[in-house]
Each structure stands twice: as C-alpha cells, then as structure tokens.
Write a protein that holds these residues in place. Structure first.
Motif, PDB file in Angstrom:
ATOM      1  N   ASN A 135       0.823  -1.211   0.000  1.00  0.00           N
ATOM      2  CA  ASN A 135       0.000   0.000   0.000  1.00  0.00           C
ATOM      3  C   ASN A 135       0.856   1.260   0.000  1.00  0.00           C
ATOM      4  O   ASN A 135       0.395   2.329   0.392  1.00  0.00           O
ATOM      5  CB  ASN A 135      -0.935   0.003   1.211  1.00  0.00           C
ATOM      6  N   TYR A 136       2.113   1.149  -0.441  1.00  0.00           N
ATOM      7  CA  TYR A 136       2.986   2.314  -0.541  1.00  0.00           C
ATOM      8  C   TYR A 136       3.942   2.113  -1.718  1.00  0.00           C
ATOM      9  O   TYR A 136       4.246   0.982  -2.119  1.00  0.00           O
ATOM     10  CB  TYR A 136       3.776   2.523   0.754  1.00  0.00           C
ATOM     11  N   ARG A 159      -8.901  12.479  -0.409  1.00  0.00           N
ATOM     12  CA  ARG A 159     -10.043  11.822   0.234  1.00  0.00           C
ATOM     13  C   ARG A 159     -11.312  12.172  -0.535  1.00  0.00           C
ATOM     14  O   ARG A 159     -11.600  13.345  -0.770  1.00  0.00           O
ATOM     15  CB  ARG A 159     -10.184  12.264   1.693  1.00  0.00           C
ATOM     16  N   ASP A 176      -8.260   6.615   1.834  1.00  0.00           N
ATOM     17  CA  ASP A 176      -7.429   7.824   1.777  1.00  0.00           C
ATOM     18  C   ASP A 176      -6.080   7.518   1.130  1.00  0.00           C
ATOM     19  O   ASP A 176      -5.560   6.401   1.225  1.00  0.00           O
ATOM     20  CB  ASP A 176      -7.189   8.384   3.178  1.00  0.00           C
ATOM     21  N   LEU A 177      -5.495   8.542   0.513  1.00  0.00           N
ATOM     22  CA  LEU A 177      -4.192   8.400  -0.140  1.00  0.00           C
ATOM     23  C   LEU A 177      -3.324   9.598   0.217  1.00  0.00           C
ATOM     24  O   LEU A 177      -3.762  10.752   0.092  1.00  0.00           O
ATOM     25  CB  LEU A 177      -4.369   8.318  -1.661  1.00  0.00           C
ATOM     26  N   GLN A 179      -1.313   4.486   0.854  1.00  0.00           N
ATOM     27  CA  GLN A 179      -2.775   4.371   0.823  1.00  0.00           C
ATOM     28  C   GLN A 179      -3.281   3.550   1.999  1.00  0.00           C
ATOM     29  O   GLN A 179      -2.665   2.563   2.400  1.00  0.00           O
ATOM     30  CB  GLN A 179      -3.234   3.714  -0.479  1.00  0.00           C
ATOM     31  N   ASN A 180      -4.402   3.991   2.553  1.00  0.00           N
ATOM     32  CA  ASN A 180      -5.132   3.160   3.511  1.00  0.00           C
ATOM     33  C   ASN A 180      -5.991   2.217   2.678  1.00  0.00           C
ATOM     34  O   ASN A 180      -7.034   2.600   2.154  1.00  0.00           O
ATOM     35  CB  ASN A 180      -6.002   4.019   4.434  1.00  0.00           C
ATOM     36  N   ASP A 181      -5.523   0.988   2.553  1.00  0.00           N
ATOM     37  CA  ASP A 181      -6.165   0.044   1.631  1.00  0.00           C
ATOM     38  C   ASP A 181      -7.217  -0.824   2.308  1.00  0.00           C
ATOM     39  O   ASP A 181      -7.656  -1.819   1.729  1.00  0.00           O
ATOM     40  CB  ASP A 181      -5.112  -0.844   0.972  1.00  0.00           C
ATOM     41  N   LEU A 198      -0.633   2.080  -7.515  1.00  0.00           N
ATOM     42  CA  LEU A 198       0.185   3.175  -6.992  1.00  0.00           C
ATOM     43  C   LEU A 198       1.428   3.382  -7.854  1.00  0.00           C
ATOM     44  O   LEU A 198       1.853   4.523  -8.076  1.00  0.00           O
ATOM     45  CB  LEU A 198       0.594   2.885  -5.549  1.00  0.00           C
TER      46      LEU A 198
END
Length: 486
Positions: A4-5, A127, A192-193, A246-248, A220
């Motif tokens: 997620n990054y 967001r 959120d990202l 990212q909050n995945d 990403l």
C-alpha cells in the motif's frame, strides 16, 4: 498482495544529477509505514550529500521509535540537521549544502497518520475525490500562495519560487524554536491516499493535474510514474520525487435490503388467513350454540340512564374546553425569530461561498467584534480559516447557542488567530479533526464540545487520543533566512 505504498524519483529533463531521495518502507514490525521525500539544497555535490545524511538518520531513528511518534520525528529532524552541520564543518566545499524534507508515518490499523515538515517539499491528502494540501511551504512565495495573495499559477511561475526560509543544516534555530518543524496528525480513513512530493512536481503540475492522475483507477506504481511523466512533459526542470501511501482497508458499505412489495405482503396475509380458517374448521372442537339473552322489560329505564350519562359527559367536556380557551388566551405571544445582523450574515456568506483550502479573514473587512446572535455553520469537508489582525467572535447577550458548529460531514477543519468571547460553547463538533492555532477563548464555559458519534449496536474498536493543548506564551522566533536558492 500489493503493497500500500510506493516511491519513485527521477532526475528530470534538465539536470544531470539527482539531489532528491525518498523513503517508503514498513517499520515497527510492519505495523506502520514510514514515508519521506528529501530534496537536497546547495549545488552539484552538496545537495545529494545533505539529502543522503537526512535519509540515513530518518531510517535509523524511526525504524523503531521509542517515544511519542511526533516527538520521534522532531528529534530525527534535529539530528539530521546536526549531522549535516557537522559534515559542512569538516568539508568547506559543502558549506552551502542543506536539505528540505517532508515525512509521514501512516498507522493504517488505527486510521491515523502523523507528519513532520521543513521546507517546500509537500504533503497532500486525497479523500473522496478531493485533494488537500496538508503542509505549508516554508518560503515567501509559498506564504503568499497559502494566504491567498497569489494564485497557484502565479506561484508556479514566480521568479522567487525556489527561495526557502527553512531547511535542515542551515542554522541551529531548529534546536531552540519549537515551531521550526511543522508537525501534525490527522485521520487516515479507508480509501485515503497520501502524496509526498518534491517541488519538481508541484512547480510543473498544478493541483488539478495531480488530482486527475491520483484518481485514476490504476496501481500506486502507475500513478507515481504518471506524475513524474507529467512533470517531465512540462519541462522537467528539476528532480522529481513522489511517494504514495494508501489506507487500503475496505470501506464499510451498508447492506441494501430489498423492500417487500405490497403484492407479496397481501399474498402472505391471504395465506395466513386461509391457514387460520383451516385450523378453525378442522382443529377446534364443535361447541354448543350460546343461548340467546332474554329481552328485558326494563328497556325504558336503560334509555333514561344512558341519556343522563351523556348529558353529564357533555357538560364536563364543555367546562374543560372553556378553561383551556381561557388559559391559551392568557399565554403571551412569542416574539418573532431574531434576525442576524449584517456583519454575521457577511461572515457566514464568506464561509459558505469559499471553495478553496485556506480562507483568510481580515479584521478590517468586518466590524469588530463580530456579534453573533446565531450559530456560524461550517459544512465543508476540509477548510482552514486564518484570521488577520484582531478578529473577535462575541456572543450577543440574548444568544445561548454555540459560536461555531462543524457539520456532520466535515473531516478536517483548522482555525487560526480567532478570539471567542462570552460563549457557553465556542465550538461544537462531532468526529471532526480540528486544529487550533493561536486561538483564544475568553469567558467561554466550554471552549470545545466534541460530540463523538459512534455506531449504535456495534462493537467499537478505536482510539480516542487525549488532548493536551499548548498555550501560546510568546511569538515564535523567526529563523534567519538561508542564503541561496534552490
């Protein structure tokens, strides 16, 4: 499973060396994500050296932070600045080197992120299709843009856009000035990202262009490459670095329940009626018919008694209604609703009409103090309100409500340089991330009322952090402006 990054850096189209570096890795036994963009300052060799020094310190100090996360970030920035200064003292050829940096630590499990920042690298939060700039540029042009004095396009083309007034390794102000490192924390919701980037991106790609790429339905890695490509296609004057986190986690989606149609309901009712009828005819034993009651010979007396009862009841009702009419007539007529004064209407209209991130309110534009006879409502998703001069919100003597109410859909709100006076409740909020900077509450019984809204009939797992506000006892010191530009 994809990470997620992701981070990537590029030299650009003009320069031959890359003074940028970045960090994108998991820390704390893979519980947190450490992300940072570091941009070197000071020439061909110096910038690269300073950026690498900061990179190494950040990785070492924050791989397993032992104290409060933000305190650990500040200490890492201070240590990096000291190490750069020591290296400059050893090698005179590097005496002009320094670096700027933006760092974020994402706690996806607890839906929170923390950040620290010095310079003109940037942190953005995406967001719900909205891109918000979290960090403030520590430069003259950045200040003009953040305060609304310059448009984004004018700032991107300003001749002094690369002159900064804060950097790591320039001076020892970071050791004595608590405001030198900009820090904060905020909710990091599912979906959120975070975008961390160097000015090589934001000097060449505007906010709308960045948003259009970040909202693409791609990985990403592809988003990072598209951002760098966009900067290079617009000239590639500088090194370009981006890091995405990212909050995945999956968003909670309410389950839709199909409505039961009237036809189905009627069919079910018919079936139930048939079933009851069937049982009545087959299951219940036959009973003897009830004997008919014999007619009484006293029917006349019964009629007379019934009329007397009706007369008594009617008299009672008439007397009661008469008493109610008298009582209602004696009640005072309520005053008509209070009308807002022109000053507060102007302020509410300014808030409602504003579409950007930072709303600047000058005390000269409003008669001071602004007397409130009704609540000011803030309903934007994200908004930072910064007052200039002596900006006072004061309660009308007959008003008992709060000064400001943050709507149920607001997520991130900031207030700066505002004074609240004589309110029972100054700010009323619920599940909103509120930042206060140089805000005063004079004679306010309850400065901030947080109506925390949690789901009903559900098992809740969350963290409600303690609030430890710090009083501003003195104006922050202004660091010396470093020599040179980037």
């Amino acid at each position: 499973m994809a990470e997620n990054y992701f981070g990537q850096t590029d030299t650009g189209r003009v320069r031959s060396n890359n003074e940028d570096t970045f960090i994108a890795r998991k820390i704390m036994r893979d519980k947190l994500v450490l992300a940072s963009v570091i941009d070197g300052v000071g020439g061909y060799n110096g910038g690269e050296v300073a950026a690498q020094i900061a990179h190494d310190v950040f990785v070492e100090r924050l791989s397993n932070p032992q104290t409060n996360i933000i305190e650990s970030m500040i200490e890492a920035f201070k240590q990096a600045s000291r190490n750069i200064a020591d290296k400059k003292a050893e090698d005179k050829e590097l005496e002009s080197m320094a670096c700027v940096a933006t760092m974020a630590i994402a706690d996806v499990e607890n839906n929170r992120f923390y950040y620290a920042h010095v310079g003109d690298t940037r942190l953005y939060l995406l967001r719900d299709q909205s891109l918000v700039k979290i960090s403030k540029d520590h430069s003259f042009v950045g200040f003009l843009e953040d305060s609304g004095r310059l448009t984004e396009d004018a700032a991107m083309n300003h001749p002094k856009r690369n002159e900064i007034n804060k950097a790591l390794g320039f001076s020892n102000m970071i050791e004595t000035d608590d405001s030198f490192v900009e820090t904060g924390e905020s909710p990091f919701l599912p979906g959120d990202l975070l975008l961390l980037c160097s000015d090589g991106l934001t000097d060449l790609v505007d906010k709308e262009g960045i948003l259009s790429i970040l909202t693409l339905n791609v990985s990403l890695q592809e988003k990072a490459r598209e951002l760098i490509t966009a900067a290079n296609n617009n000239g590639g004057r500088d090194n370009v670095t981006v890091v995405l986190v990212q909050n995945d986690k999956q968003r909670n989606q309410p389950q839709a329940v199909a409505p039961v149609t009237n036809q189905v309901k009627r069919a079910e009712e018919d079936d139930e009626q048939k079933e009851r009828s069937h049982h009545q005819h087959t299951d219940q034993p036959k009973t003897k018919p009830e004997p008919q009651m014999r007619k009484s010979g006293n029917s006349g007396l019964t009629v007379i008694l019934g009329l007397l009862c009706l007369l008594f009841l009617g008299t009672t009702v008439w007397l009661f209604m008469k008493g109610q009419s008298v009582n209602k007539a004696a009640l005072p007529v309520a005053d008509s609703a209070r009308l807002r004064n022109d000053n507060e209407v102007k302020l509410q209209d300014a808030i409602d009409a504003f579409k950007g991130d930072t709303l600047v309110l000058a005390d000269t534009a409003f008669k001071q103090p602004v007397i409130l006879s009704d609540t000011l409502h803030i309903d934007q998703d994200t908004l930072y309100i910064k007052a200039k001069g002596n900006f006072v919100l004061q309660r009308d003597t007959s008003y008992k409500g709060p000064a400001v109410v943050l709507g149920k859909d607001t997520k991130i709100i900031g207030l700066e340089n505002i004074k609240f006076k004589d309110f029972d409740v100054a700010i009323n909020l619920g599940n909103t991330d509120l930042t206060l900077c140089n805000v005063q509450f004079n004679n306010c019984k309850l400065p901030v009322q947080n109506n925390l809204m949690l789901g009903a009939d559900k098992n809740i797992t969350t963290r409600i952090p303690a609030v430890k506000p710090q009083a501003d006892t003195a104006k922050p010191k202004t660091p010396a402006k470093p020599n040179g530009s980037r």
